[in-house]
Structures are given as C-alpha cells and as structure tokens.
Design an enzyme around this catalytic site. Structure first.
Site, PDB file in Angstrom:
ATOM      1  N   GLU A 114      75.191  14.835   9.064  1.00 37.55           N
ATOM      2  CA  GLU A 114      74.989  15.843   8.008  1.00 37.55           C
ATOM      3  C   GLU A 114      74.362  15.189   6.780  1.00 37.55           C
ATOM      4  O   GLU A 114      74.665  14.049   6.484  1.00 37.55           O
ATOM      5  CB  GLU A 114      76.352  16.415   7.551  1.00 37.55           C
ATOM      6  CG  GLU A 114      77.162  17.023   8.657  1.00 37.55           C
ATOM      7  CD  GLU A 114      78.631  17.236   8.250  1.00 37.55           C
ATOM      8  OE1 GLU A 114      78.974  17.041   7.064  1.00 37.55           O
ATOM      9  OE2 GLU A 114      79.424  17.590   9.124  1.00 37.55           O
ATOM     10  N   CYS A 409      58.013   8.243 -38.249  1.00 38.49           N
ATOM     11  CA  CYS A 409      58.081   8.473 -39.699  1.00 38.49           C
ATOM     12  C   CYS A 409      57.557   7.307 -40.524  1.00 38.49           C
ATOM     13  O   CYS A 409      57.469   7.414 -41.746  1.00 38.49           O
ATOM     14  CB  CYS A 409      59.503   8.808 -40.112  1.00 38.49           C
ATOM     15  SG  CYS A 409      60.591   7.377 -40.141  1.00 38.49           S
TER      16      CYS A 409
HETATM   17  S1  IVH Z   1      82.749  13.710   4.623  1.00 39.63           S
HETATM   18  C1  IVH Z   1      86.852  11.477   4.625  1.00 39.63           C
HETATM   19  N1  IVH Z   1      80.460  14.983   4.467  1.00 39.63           N
HETATM   20  O1  IVH Z   1      80.212  11.874  -0.144  1.00 39.63           O
HETATM   21  C2  IVH Z   1      85.431  11.869   4.675  1.00 39.63           C
HETATM   22  N2  IVH Z   1      81.220  13.824   2.555  1.00 39.63           N
HETATM   23  O2  IVH Z   1      82.077   8.875  -0.186  1.00 39.63           O
HETATM   24  C3  IVH Z   1      85.102  12.926   3.748  1.00 39.63           C
HETATM   25  N3  IVH Z   1      79.756  14.053   0.625  1.00 39.63           N
HETATM   26  O3  IVH Z   1      83.408  11.795  -1.446  1.00 39.63           O
HETATM   27  C4  IVH Z   1      83.701  12.967   3.377  1.00 39.63           C
HETATM   28  N4  IVH Z   1      78.265  15.330   1.569  1.00 39.63           N
HETATM   29  O4  IVH Z   1      82.085  13.839  -1.883  1.00 39.63           O
HETATM   30  C5  IVH Z   1      81.362  14.212   3.842  1.00 39.63           C
HETATM   31  N5  IVH Z   1      78.492  16.197   4.455  1.00 39.63           N
HETATM   32  C6  IVH Z   1      79.372  15.437   3.826  1.00 39.63           C
HETATM   33  C7  IVH Z   1      79.206  15.063   2.496  1.00 39.63           C
HETATM   34  C8  IVH Z   1      80.150  14.248   1.887  1.00 39.63           C
HETATM   35  C9  IVH Z   1      78.614  14.711   0.456  1.00 39.63           C
HETATM   36  C10 IVH Z   1      80.396  13.217  -0.431  1.00 39.63           C
HETATM   37  C11 IVH Z   1      81.874  13.405  -0.587  1.00 39.63           C
HETATM   38  C12 IVH Z   1      82.476  12.031  -0.445  1.00 39.63           C
HETATM   39  C13 IVH Z   1      81.303  11.135  -0.575  1.00 39.63           C
HETATM   40  C14 IVH Z   1      81.409   9.919   0.323  1.00 39.63           C
END
Ligand code: IVH
Length: 675
Positions: A114, A409
C-alpha cells in the site's frame, strides 16, 4: 414546500451525490463538479434539513462541524498500542525482510503493498456503528482526543454501513496537495506564516482548539488497519481493506496484492516514479504480509510488527543551473539567500528557486552563481540546494557576497559572530513590519489591547502604518473604515493606544524590537539609563560594563540606535507623547545594590565574609570570586590578596567595611559599626 416523503427522497439522493463527489475529490483527485457546484449541493441539503429536522441524521454531510472550542485536548489511552514500522531504504532490505518472514512462518508468503500516506496517524472508535472517539497516535500508548475535529473530515463515516458493537480502526489523516496550496495562499494573503508541507498542515488543522477552524480546512482520512473487531470472514489484509470499504471508510485505491518479494519490489519502484501523480503526499510504500494468521505468528519487536515494513522513497534530486542568488528578507528580518534556477521538474512540481539557508551554507558547499547544482525536495515545499557539480565549472562562476544593507529597506545588516543568520536592523523595514508591530503592541510590550494580526494586516496593507510609531497617529476614521471594526471596538483601541503612551521606559524598550533585548534586559537598561535618550548615547563599553548585558546585546543596541530609521521612528514616538523616561518613584523601589558586583578580599574588621555576602545579596547585589571589568567594587579588609592589585590595575573602586555599610539601608546601626 415539498412533502416529507419527497424531501426524504431528495435528501437521500443528495447525500449519495455528495459522498460520491467527496470520493472523486479526495480519493481519485478527479472532481466532476466545481467547488461552487459542490457547495450548492451542501446548501440544498442544509435547507431541506432545516425544513424537515426529522430527516437530520448524525452521519449527514451537514453534521460535521463539532462542538464549541476547547482549552485543552483530553488524553486518551489507546486500547491497543499503536506500533510504527521499521524502514527499508534499499531493495536488499526488502529481500532480507522477506527472508526473515519466510523463515519464521515456514512457508512462501504473499504480500499486500500500500502507498504510505505522509499524514498523521489517527485511531477511530465506533460503538454500535456510531463514531464516538477519534484520537491522535501520540506516543502509541496515549493520544489526544480530537473527536470533534475529526467529525469535520469529509471522508470519515460518522455511521458505519452496518452496526457493529465495537469497531476500532487506524488510518492516516492528510491534506490533499491542492487544498494545501490553496490554504498556504490564503495564509500568505492574511500575513500568516505558511505550513511547510501538507503533513504539518493536516496536523495543525486537526490540533485546532476550535473545530470550526478544522471544518474550514480540507482533510481526508484513509484507513488501513483494524485494531478491534472479531470476525471470521477477515483472513487477509486484502479482506481488511475490502471490509473497511464496505463499512463506508475510504481506503487507498492503489494497494496491490503481490505473490512474492520481487513483485513487491517492482511495484515499489513503479511508485517512485508515479508518486507525484496522486493528490496527496506519499513518502514510501508499506509492505504487509497478507495473511492475518501469519501476523499473529510473526508477532512484533519492541517497536514494530515483524509482518510489515515501510519502503521509503529516496528524496528526489535533479540537476539544474543556478542563475542568480537573490536575498529574501523574512518577517523576522533574517536575510535568506535564495537560488534562482533554470526551471526544472522536481518531485512533481516545477521549481525555479531553492533555499540556500544562509551564508555559511553557501561557503560550506561552495555554491557560486552560474554553477550546476543538485537540488532536492524532501517533504518540504521549498527545495534545497544539495551540492555543486564541481566538474561542470567553467571558471566563469562568481562567488557570492552577502549584502551589507537590507535589500528591502537599505538598513545595515547585522551578522553576530555566534549566529549564522544575518539580520536587517531596520525598524520600519516593510518585510518585517507586521511582526514588528505585533510585537510592539503585545502584552509585555506596549500592551495595546485589541490589535491582533488581522487588524495589523489591514493597517499595513492599506499603508496606514509604515512603522510602529504610526499607531499613535491613527484616527477614528481610518479605523472605522476597516473590516470588522465597529464604533465600540474602534473606541476601545484608541483608548488602549492612548493608555499605552504611559507604559514606561522598560516596556517601551522591550517593544522596540531590539534584537536580544528581552523584557529583563529592558528593565535593567531602563533602571541604569533612566531615559531612552541616555540609552541611545551609550557606548558598547558602557553597556557591557553592566552586569547581565553581554557583548551580543550591547552590539545589537548600539547598531539599533545608529540607524537612520530608528532616529525617525523615535522622533515620531516622542512627538506622539510616548513617555520615554523612567519614573523616579519606580527607580527608587529598586534595591540599593541592584546588579552591583562585589568582590571580597582580606578579612573585614567586624563582619565575616558570610555576613557581608548575605548583606550584599539582600540588597540586590552580587558577589563574584574574581576581579574583572564587570566588578563594581572591591570590598577589602586586612591582608588583601592579589585581587587588590588587580582592582587597582583596572581602576575599580576599592572600599572598606565602613564605606560598604554606608551603602545599605540601616547600615549605620549595623552591629559591625557599634563595636
Ligand atoms: S500500517 C503496525 N499502512 O506510516 C503497523 N501505516 O511508521 C501500522 N502509514 O505510523 C502501520 N500509510 O502513520 C500502515 N498504508 C499504511 C500507511 C501507514 C501511512 C503511516 C502510519 C505509521 C507510519 C509508519
């Protein structure tokens, strides 16, 4: 007026229509209608709901503005700790990850990949299908309750399509790039500092104390992880995303199921190229083991799960030619050299300028006008110059010199030794004017109640004020002609302005915005010099002789009073009748030995050193262990040491116990004298 059933039909149709447009706008970045057309759908819905309040449902797009402003966010403990991800920067690290996963699970593994949204992690709780709590991630254990603000986020369902007793989901809140650009443009027009990037803008918007402000910002949320829900039908991360979608959440549409790590790597690489085609920032890809059963088997380390890893995109760099170095003056007077470039596409945006930060950086990187340079955009809006391509030099390149006068200025610029920043010292510098005025009127300074950023912006933009002294020459008509200024607020402000003339010397000194002169230094200076005129005459030596006034403050004060602009503005303040002297009564209240530095040597006839020290301190003085130029008095007893000679050398007054006791109240009756 339509009948209830006609209205119901139309309301439902409108809601479906609006949600469809939200999806097109936020997720697909492909709106079918204009903002105005969208607003008119919302208004029609509002009107119908106004006529038939029984049709209002909590999940209606109109019900998104939450309650009243709050003072502080409540802390909430997450029911499930929120872990973060470990990072991979290279393909090899993804292969290592895959090897570990296969070893631990004892089988081949498929993945779901993703996009990693560069936003702000939030946790959303639903009870009986209703949205009841929204929190920031915080430290993963405790977050902040931002429920009311999250209600304003259009992509977030207020009610699930199916009523589950309890459902907790994690997602990422973000601000679409276009909304971010629009917001920064508006902020700039209002004289407010821009957000550095969409992530900061999203975080700032969600941490607003007033939900109405959040509602005025365009925010989205994509969900990706279920934290609490028991259901046999969800076996894979793919199922999770499908279920989330079915429940009404927005999920990232660009996720891909990959059979093995090579497919994963290929997909990640595709997105390095394509990342800028999305209307929201992504800073990498998240690679997740698809099987949820395997998640349990793989478990986690202290900080992150073993079933997922983030593949971080490299910062995008391109080469271009530096044509010119232009010096910008920021709102706090800092001169920032900016590179003017041959326009190039970097990180999906056409770039024609980049920051060089400061003069030291230009020297360090040896950047010259005419050089080919590598620039990069790393998260922030303004790209930076990373390095110079020395091999492409022709010898025609020119070394840059920082100007000695402010390009806006013309005042002298000040480069203090221990600071990298170079600053304009002009107090009527148009680049800094708004900030200078806001400081001038602030509470600890002149305390002109009722003058805030919106008013200052109008006053400056309409050229009613060209320096802060002009405040005292504003008239009623000027103020009444401004937006949101009624008779009463105008009169209040005029009264506050009049009153501020009597603030006294210390607040006035502080209000002038002399660099490094905070309220404490202003008090000391007011006490020492008694008038603005006397301070303006002071030399650097006189100033540094005062305890607590170091060379940095002294230099800043001297330069300040040398400026032509300063003289003009101070004359105006005087004409306006602003009090520029210290009240004698106020001076007398100060302790008799305030800030005088004593050094003791030898033994005193009637007092111990401790007694003398206590007495000095009681009356505001200080005791230092060695004689220097900052020493005011040497208190000497019999058999004085080296300090005596040193004080003589420096021509520091040498006093005896008897003289000393004359300096303090009731000294005449001190037991030391009666003996
Ligand atoms: S999964 C325990 N999937 O990236 C795993 N995180 O450090 C949970 N983030 O804090 C994260 N897109 O805020 C996941 N498709 C996605 C994400 C995603 C953004 C952020 C999230 C996390 C950080 C990774």
């Amino acid at each position: 007026m339509p009948s209830l059933s006609e209205a119901r039909q139309r309301v439902e149709a409108l809601r479906i229509e609006i949600r469809k447009h939200d999806h097109r706008y936020y997720v697909l970045d492909d709106p079918l209608i204009t903002d105005q057309e969208y607003d008119s759908l919302i208004r029609e819905l509002e009107r119908l709901e106004g006529e038939f309040p029984e049709l209002i449902t909590p999940d209606s797009p109109t019900q998104r503005v939450g309650g009243a402003p709050i003072d502080e966010f409540r802390t909430v403990r997450h029911t499930t700790p929120l872990f973060s991800l470990s990072n991979a920067f290279e393909d090899g690290e993804l292969r290592d990850f895959d090897r570990r996963v296969r070893q631990l699970s004892g089988s081949e593994v498929d993945y779901l990949v993703e996009p990693k949204i560069d936003g702000l992690s939030v946790v959303l709780t639903y009870e009986n299908g209703e949205f009841v709590l929204g929190a920031t991630r915080g430290d993963g254990i405790f977050g902040e309750d931002i429920t009311e603000n999250l209600r304003a986020v259009r992509l977030l369902p207020m009610r699930l399509s199916r009523s589950l007793p309890r459902f907790v989901v994690r997602g990422e809140a973000f601000m679409p790039k276009k909304a971010f650009a629009r917001l920064n443009k508006e902020r700039d027009e209002r004289g407010e500092p821009p957000f550095a990037n969409p992530r900061n803008a999203a975080a700032g918007s969600l941490r607003q104390k007033d939900p109405k402000v959040t509602a005025s910002r365009t925010l989205g949320v994509f969900c990706y992880q279920v934290l609490e829900y028991e259901g046999a039908e969800v076996k894979t991360q793919q199922n999770v995303l499908d279920m989330l979608k079915e429940l009404g959440f927005s999920v990232q549409e660009e996720s891909k199921h990959c059979q093995n790590i090579e497919e994963v790597i290929a997909y990640c690489h595709q997105w390095i190229e394509k990342r800028h085609t999305l209307n929201y920032d992504i800073d990498g890809m998240v690679v997740k083991v698809n099987s949820l059963q395997l998640h349990n088997i793989l478990g986690r380390t202290a900080k992150s799960p073993r079933w997922a890893i983030a593949f971080k995109f490299p910062a995008e760099q391109v080469v271009t030619r530096l044509r010119e170095i232009f010096v910008r003056v920021g709102r706090t007077g800092v001169l920032t050299p900016t590179a003017i470039l041959d326009p190039v596409q970097v990180a999906g945006v056409m770039v024609s300028r980049a920051t060089l930060h400061n003069e030291d950086m230009i020297r360090q990187k040896d950047v010259r006008v005419g050089d080919y340079v590598v620039i990069q955009r790393a998260g922030d809006v303004i790209p930076e110059v990373v390095r110079v391509l020395q091999e492409r030099r022709t010898g025609e390149e020119e070394v840059f010199q920082m100007p000695e006068r402010c390009p806006v200025c013309g005042s002298k610029v000040l480069h203090q030794e221990d600071e990298v920043a170079v600053r304009c010292t002009g107090i009527a510098c148009p680049a800094q004017l708004k900030e200078l005025i806001l400081h001038f009127v602030s509470r600890e300074a002149m305390n002109v109640d009722g003058v805030g950023p919106a008013l200052v912006t109008q006053l400056v933009d309409r050229e009613f004020i060209k320096d802060y002294a002009d405040i005292f020459f504003l008239n009623r008509e000027d103020l009444l002609g401004l937006e949101r200024m009624g008779e009463k607020s105008t009169d209040n402000i005029l009264t506050a302005i009049e009153k501020s003339k009597e603030r006294g010397l210390a607040p006035l000194l502080f209000s002038l915005g002399i660099r490094h002169v905070g309220i404490r230094a202003a008090e000391i200076l007011a006490e020492r010099f008694g008038s603005l005129e006397a301070l303006a005459e002071a030399s650097s030596e006189e100033l540094t002789a005062i305890p607590e006034i170091g060379p940095k403050i002294a230099q800043s004060i001297v330069t300040f009073f040398q400026q032509e602009q300063t003289r003009l503005v101070l004359d105006k303040l005087k004409k306006a009748g602003v009090k520029m002297e210290q009240e004698m009564s106020a001076r007398e209240e100060v302790l008799p030995l305030a800030d005088r530095v004593f050094v003791l040597t030898g033994s005193l006839p009637n007092m111990t050193r401790k007694e003398a020290t206590d007495l000095i301190k009681k009356y505001g003085g200080k005791v230092s262990s060695s004689v220097s130029r900052k020493t005011d008095y040497l208190l000497a007893g019999s058999e004085p040491g080296k300090k005596f000679e040193r004080a003589q050398e420096l021509e520091i007054p040498i006093i005896e116990e008897h003289d000393f006791l004359q300096m303090v109240p009731d000294g005449d009756s001190h037991p030391a004298l009666s003996g």
